[in-house]
Design a protein around this motif. Sequence first.
Motif: not given
Length: 319
Positions: A177-186
């Motif tokens: 599948l296609a994976v689209h990065p969004l954010l780094r969640d601490a």
Amino acid sequence: MTLIEPGLPGTFDLDSQTLRVVAAIAEYGSITRAATVLGYSQPALSQQLKRVESRLGMPLVTRAGRGIRLTDAGEVVARHAASVLPALDAAAGELADLAGLRSGSVRLAAFPSASSTLVPRLLGAMAAEHPGVRFSYLEGEPPEAVSGVRDGLLDVAIAFRHPADRNDPFEASAEGLAVHPLLRDAVLLLAPTAHPALATGGPVDLRRLRTDKWIAGCPRCRGHLLDSCARAGFAPAIAFETDNAVAVKSMVAAGLGVALLPELAVSASPLPDGVAARPTAAGDHRLVVAVTRPGADRIPAIAETLRLLATLGAANTCP
């Protein structure tokens, strides 16, 4: 469009432009008038008509006194044009609406803490900018949401992965599948404000909580807790488990244990009095991503959904 006449050899290919030319001649009874209406010069339209007649092997118009009339073949084309052209125009209009985001639909799923942070902002932005795009929404943990994308039941799944965890199942679940990065969640430590491990006021070394009781979250979060503590050199004593982030905060406030919670979950509702959230010394975090089928980002409504999600992630616009 292809017409196959019984009793005649071969197949006759008719394009939409030919249909429009013949329909205009049928309506106005004149090549000159038809050319004017369609935006051609009269010689250009006459040449186009001759090329079509040559390809079909039969005339579409014939002389009638000082004017022209359609032949039997021309009448056939004109009759079908009357039903085909409105359908083609309607399809072109709907495609234009999709391309211009005046219509379209997106089937979306997200995990609980994204439901109360990212998703409302996404839906609000889409409603303000593209009110014609329709959304359906389902809350679900990453395994179910990603599976829904794979099975064609969903268009976009907001999911997460823990890159430092050895046993994180995300990579296997999203394979192909296609994976689209969004954010780094601490991932933050929640503990009573008077806890000795918080005395320094900065990031907390989990080894200072090796003797504490722990409150574990959803199965994926529980797995991250176990991995994080293992990297710190101990196995946590898990006293309670709940996938309700508000309940986790309340349990910490009641002195029942300490916990790890992602920042999205922490920010979704106020911390109770007497509870503090601190980053870990190891920089624990998860990556929030959007998962789609390959090529789905060519669909205008899905592409715009991904663009807005990326904007929210880049701005880290959590409440």
